[in-house]
Each structure stands twice: as structure tokens, then as C-alpha cells.
Design a protein around this motif. Sequence first.
Motif, PDB file in Angstrom:
ATOM      1  N   LEU A 124      -7.425   8.444  17.550  1.00 63.71           N
ATOM      2  CA  LEU A 124      -8.478   7.663  18.180  1.00 63.71           C
ATOM      3  C   LEU A 124      -8.444   7.995  19.672  1.00 63.71           C
ATOM      4  O   LEU A 124      -7.515   7.629  20.385  1.00 63.71           O
ATOM      5  CB  LEU A 124      -8.240   6.172  17.953  1.00 63.71           C
ATOM      6  CG  LEU A 124      -9.406   5.204  18.183  1.00 63.71           C
ATOM      7  CD1 LEU A 124      -9.075   3.824  17.621  1.00 63.71           C
ATOM      8  CD2 LEU A 124      -9.795   5.079  19.638  1.00 63.71           C
ATOM      9  N   SER A 125      -9.455   8.711  20.129  1.00 56.54           N
ATOM     10  CA  SER A 125      -9.491   9.180  21.515  1.00 56.54           C
ATOM     11  C   SER A 125     -10.348   8.251  22.371  1.00 56.54           C
ATOM     12  O   SER A 125     -11.450   7.868  21.972  1.00 56.54           O
ATOM     13  CB  SER A 125     -10.051  10.600  21.568  1.00 56.54           C
ATOM     14  OG  SER A 125     -10.130  11.065  22.895  1.00 56.54           O
ATOM     15  N   ILE A 126      -9.817   7.889  23.539  1.00 56.70           N
ATOM     16  CA  ILE A 126     -10.518   6.989  24.453  1.00 56.70           C
ATOM     17  C   ILE A 126     -10.599   7.645  25.833  1.00 56.70           C
ATOM     18  O   ILE A 126      -9.623   8.229  26.315  1.00 56.70           O
ATOM     19  CB  ILE A 126      -9.788   5.637  24.562  1.00 56.70           C
ATOM     20  CG1 ILE A 126      -9.672   4.981  23.179  1.00 56.70           C
ATOM     21  CG2 ILE A 126     -10.524   4.697  25.511  1.00 56.70           C
ATOM     22  CD1 ILE A 126      -8.902   3.690  23.193  1.00 56.70           C
ATOM     23  N   ASP A 127     -11.754   7.525  26.453  1.00 57.45           N
ATOM     24  CA  ASP A 127     -11.945   8.068  27.807  1.00 57.45           C
ATOM     25  C   ASP A 127     -11.300   7.125  28.810  1.00 57.45           C
ATOM     26  O   ASP A 127     -11.906   6.163  29.278  1.00 57.45           O
ATOM     27  CB  ASP A 127     -13.437   8.222  28.096  1.00 57.45           C
ATOM     28  CG  ASP A 127     -13.712   8.700  29.513  1.00 57.45           C
ATOM     29  OD1 ASP A 127     -12.794   9.274  30.129  1.00 57.45           O
ATOM     30  OD2 ASP A 127     -14.838   8.503  29.999  1.00 57.45           O
ATOM     31  N   VAL A 128     -10.050   7.390  29.130  1.00 53.71           N
ATOM     32  CA  VAL A 128      -9.309   6.544  30.062  1.00 53.71           C
ATOM     33  C   VAL A 128      -8.511   7.423  31.012  1.00 53.71           C
ATOM     34  O   VAL A 128      -8.081   8.521  30.647  1.00 53.71           O
ATOM     35  CB  VAL A 128      -8.384   5.573  29.283  1.00 53.71           C
ATOM     36  CG1 VAL A 128      -7.346   6.324  28.494  1.00 53.71           C
ATOM     37  CG2 VAL A 128      -7.737   4.560  30.212  1.00 53.71           C
ATOM     38  N   THR A 129      -8.338   6.980  32.250  1.00 51.30           N
ATOM     39  CA  THR A 129      -7.667   7.767  33.283  1.00 51.30           C
ATOM     40  C   THR A 129      -6.150   7.644  33.162  1.00 51.30           C
ATOM     41  O   THR A 129      -5.625   6.542  33.000  1.00 51.30           O
ATOM     42  CB  THR A 129      -8.101   7.289  34.680  1.00 51.30           C
ATOM     43  OG1 THR A 129      -9.525   7.212  34.722  1.00 51.30           O
ATOM     44  CG2 THR A 129      -7.612   8.236  35.758  1.00 51.30           C
ATOM     45  N   VAL A 130      -5.465   8.781  33.238  1.00 52.32           N
ATOM     46  CA  VAL A 130      -4.005   8.785  33.084  1.00 52.32           C
ATOM     47  C   VAL A 130      -3.320   8.154  34.295  1.00 52.32           C
ATOM     48  O   VAL A 130      -2.394   7.363  34.154  1.00 52.32           O
ATOM     49  CB  VAL A 130      -3.496  10.217  32.855  1.00 52.32           C
ATOM     50  CG1 VAL A 130      -1.979  10.252  32.803  1.00 52.32           C
ATOM     51  CG2 VAL A 130      -4.069  10.776  31.563  1.00 52.32           C
ATOM     52  N   PHE A 131      -3.766   8.490  35.499  1.00 48.98           N
ATOM     53  CA  PHE A 131      -3.211   7.856  36.698  1.00 48.98           C
ATOM     54  C   PHE A 131      -4.163   8.034  37.867  1.00 48.98           C
ATOM     55  O   PHE A 131      -5.056   8.893  37.841  1.00 48.98           O
ATOM     56  CB  PHE A 131      -1.820   8.397  37.045  1.00 48.98           C
ATOM     57  CG  PHE A 131      -1.802   9.804  37.576  1.00 48.98           C
ATOM     58  CD1 PHE A 131      -1.895  10.069  38.932  1.00 48.98           C
ATOM     59  CD2 PHE A 131      -1.684  10.889  36.717  1.00 48.98           C
ATOM     60  CE1 PHE A 131      -1.865  11.360  39.428  1.00 48.98           C
ATOM     61  CE2 PHE A 131      -1.647  12.186  37.196  1.00 48.98           C
ATOM     62  CZ  PHE A 131      -1.745  12.420  38.552  1.00 48.98           C
ATOM     63  N   CYS A 132      -3.961   7.214  38.865  1.00 50.11           N
ATOM     64  CA  CYS A 132      -4.759   7.300  40.083  1.00 50.11           C
ATOM     65  C   CYS A 132      -3.903   6.748  41.225  1.00 50.11           C
ATOM     66  O   CYS A 132      -2.744   6.381  41.021  1.00 50.11           O
ATOM     67  CB  CYS A 132      -6.067   6.514  39.952  1.00 50.11           C
ATOM     68  SG  CYS A 132      -5.840   4.754  39.613  1.00 50.11           S
ATOM     69  N   ALA A 133      -4.470   6.702  42.404  1.00 53.83           N
ATOM     70  CA  ALA A 133      -3.738   6.159  43.549  1.00 53.83           C
ATOM     71  C   ALA A 133      -3.673   4.639  43.447  1.00 53.83           C
ATOM     72  O   ALA A 133      -4.663   3.979  43.136  1.00 53.83           O
ATOM     73  CB  ALA A 133      -4.427   6.563  44.845  1.00 53.83           C
TER      74      ALA A 133
END
Length: 539
Positions: A124-133
Motif C-alpha cells: 500500500l503506497s502513500i504519497d508522504v514525505t520521508v523527512f524535512c527540516a
Amino acid sequence: MSIAWTGPGRRRSVLRTALLTATTAAALAWTAAAQASITVNVVTGAGTPIAGQNVTLRDAGDGFVDSGSTNAQGQVVFPSPNATNDPAPYTAKVTSLMDDCRQFPDSQREGSVGGLNDGAVVVLSIDVTVFCADTSPSSSLPPATGAVDGPNRRVVALPGGTADLDLLLPFSASNVVVSAAGTPLNTPGTGDSVRITAPAGGYEGVLVLSYTVDGQQGSYELGTLTSRAVAPPVRLPGPIDIEAIIDVSGSMAGTDPRYIRRDAVNLLADLARPGDMLGAAGFDDQSKPIFPLTSITGAPAVVAGLKAAARKAIVNDGSTNYNIGMADAFTALTTTAGVDPQRQKALIFLTDGGHNAGAYTNGHLLFAFNASGRSWPVCAVQLGPKRSFQPADVARLKRIASETGGQYFATEQASDLTDIYNRCFNLSTGQRTIANKTFTFTPRQKKQFTQPIAKGLPQATFFANWGNGLYRLVLTDPRGKQHTSGRPGKGFTFRHGATFAFFRVNKPLPGVWTVQLVNVKLPTPTDRARTSITAPKKK
């Protein structure tokens, strides 16, 4: 007669065996059904596991069947559903995932995968950011000095620099470690926020994130770290891409009430040469587009359109968020259609106050560590009274300029902006200054100076900037011919704005030139004007 006794016993034995066999078969059948579970692996679009996320299983009628939380490997296993009560096929759904790296309401993420039956093993693939500032680090920590490029999953910092990361982890995560080549860059901690320190000897390579969730160990490749000395900018000949970032916060109403910022952007549009690309964006506490990165074709309508956009969009509103301005500039210079990543690029960053919207995330370092292998210089312009800037604000602007190979300017007068923008353009395009004169004018006064021009220059720019009133710029070449705004002459281009005027001359004649500036109207007792002559550096 013994048969009378043994017969029934045998029958009971046979019956017992039959019953045991049936029971065993049923148990085996139940075990087989139980083993036919549904396994769901929840990952990002890049395949990174998402731990600690709630997943629900729905039946063919969208009725609730079961729910579970993903383990450290991003996996949840549902026992085989009762097909009678909960008919197949099934759908696994994630509906409440919060992406802290996105702005509300886009921060609410969801995903689903359907058509599932017993035994299914799915992703199940979700468009989510792995990391940010992380823009809200602990107040007990000194400001971070590194930058986080979340969309490209990279961290950049000078050796020994620090960066604050907001990670794709449940807040319950423990033993959180970010390492480079097996060396931890932080003290193991808890939660989804972490500060890392780049190795003092530098590092270019993969970052690995390891953690514990519900007693299970997990890890994955987080992204990359680039930590080295900044390669100095190289002023290449030929076209350049320039982005002007303009502070449009509310305080500008007092700092630049005449909107000379508009005139400064107009000057850039006039200075830009055919083949150059110019873009502009405003910032306060939000992004305020002015005009996109645009190719200068030489057509007057193109420049006129950019000037009209600047007049409309440069206003005064909101607070001061450097992060937005830096992000807009980097996005424009790297993602605009037709942009060549190897071409020379530069940024002019204007502000009348310190960053006051959370932590500054050092976005200027993305210009220092870009795909070309050489730094893109940032011209940092500080406008306004000195009392408007704390020592830390001034130090930050100076660091923005120095760490990108750019230059820092400070002025209390908005009337200096067109002169500063002219100098920033010259620095970015590799121009050298042949002459530089400053004059004080009274009404209707005339000032002039002479300057010898060497043979073989491909071009020269004769520039003047002033604070108030109207002026006339006149140029006299070595043959004694005068060049005016109405009659610039062949090979001459004349441009002007409310606070500037310039001649650009192709293949100027060698010899002595006279630059004359005449005040036509002056509403104040005195005014200051600055004139200069610049030319491309000789190869």
C-alpha cells in the motif's frame, strides 16, 4: 464368546479413531484458513516503510473487518476474515496519516489497495514525505547551520555543521539514530525530531535511519548527506539565470514607502541580456509570486510584461519568513522548464528585517551545494534602520552571502536599491568596474566626469542612480558626439526608471568618454547620485 466382548470394543475403537481423524482434519483445515492471512506493507512512493501507522481492513460492502498498526518494517498482518460475515474482496485503507512536512490541509494523507483475498501480500503506497527540516527545534539548542532538502532527500552542511530533521516516524519511536557509514551523527533519542552533526572531516554519501517501534528494530536509507567546503562561484561567460526575492512584509510600508523595490526589479529586467532568464518572487509569511523565471528574448513586450507584474505584485503585508523566499528561489532556478542546471545562476535576496517565523533552515546552502558543482552566489541586501536588525540577524545575512560566494549590502535608504541591484547584477555576470563616482546635487545642478575606455571592449554600461527628483543622463563619446535618451545612437541602448538611467554601448570607441548627469527637478534641498562604468571582464 470372546467375540461378544471384543466386538463392541473394536467398534468403539474404530469410532474413536474416526472421530479423532475428523477432528484433526477440521483443525488442520482451520489452521490452513488461519494461515491464509492478509499481509499489507505500507510504504512511501519511494518504497520506504511507514511504521506505527493504523490500517483498517474493509469488506466488499465497505464494512469494518479489522484494524492494526504497522510494525517497525511497515507491515501489518490481518488473520483470515470470516467470509460469511465479511465477504471478499477486501480493501486495506490508511486514512489518517499526518505528513508534518506538508502544509495544512495537504498534510492529511491517505491511501488504499483493494481486491484482496485470503493469502494476499500487498504493498500500500502513500504519497508522504520521508523527512524535512524541523522548523521548531528545541529552544535550548543553538541555531542549526545546515540545510535540509526534503524533496530530494538530502542534507547539506559545512563540515561540523548541524541540521534539524523532522522524520517519518511515529512519535513513540525510540533509539532513533541517523548514521553515516556506520557512525552515529546524533545521540540516540525518541520521537520524530532529531539534530545531526556532520562529520568534522566532511562526508558525501548515504544516511541511514535506525529506530525501535513497539520493541521491534527497523531501519532504512534515509537519504544523503553532502558535507564539504563550498566550491566558489565561477562567473561564466554567456547567459545567466537570476531570481530576485523581495521582502513584501508589512514593515516595508515604512522602510520603502515609495516602492523603489519595484524600480529595482524593473532595472533587472532592463539589464538582463537576450538569453538571460529573470524571475521574481515576494515573501512575507507566505509565498507571493511576482513573475516566473522568464527568458529575455529582446522583445520589448516581454520586459514590459515583467515590469507590469512587479508593479502589481510588490506590496506590503505579513511577517518575515526567509525560508519561504529561499525555497521559492531554489525551486524556480531548478525546476522551471528549460532551465539548464549547468548554467550560471544567482539570487538577489532583499529584506528589511530579521527572520521571525520559526527556525531559519539555511536554504541558502542549497545554492552553495547545487548540481553544477559550483556555488550560485547570493547577494544579501539589508534595508532599513540598524535598529531593525539584531546582531544575529546581521550575522545571518552576512553568512548567507559568504557561504555562497556572494556579497552582503546594507543600506538605510531605499533610494540606494537600484544602485545595489546594479552592482549585484554586475557581480553575478562577471562585470568589472572601470569607474565609480558619487555626487551631491542641488536643484538643477550638473555634474560630470571623464573616463578613458580601453580598446577592444565588447560592451560597456554607463549607469546612474539617484534618490529623488528627475535627472538627465548624457554621454559624449571620444569623437565628441553626444548621446541622449532621445538619440542614443547606433549600437547604443538607453533605459531608465524612476531612480536610474543607463546607456549600454556595444564595442565602445577607445578613448576618453564624458558622463554627464543633470538634475531637472529636485523636491528636496539636496540629493545624492552615484554613477559607474562597467564592462565584461576580459577573457
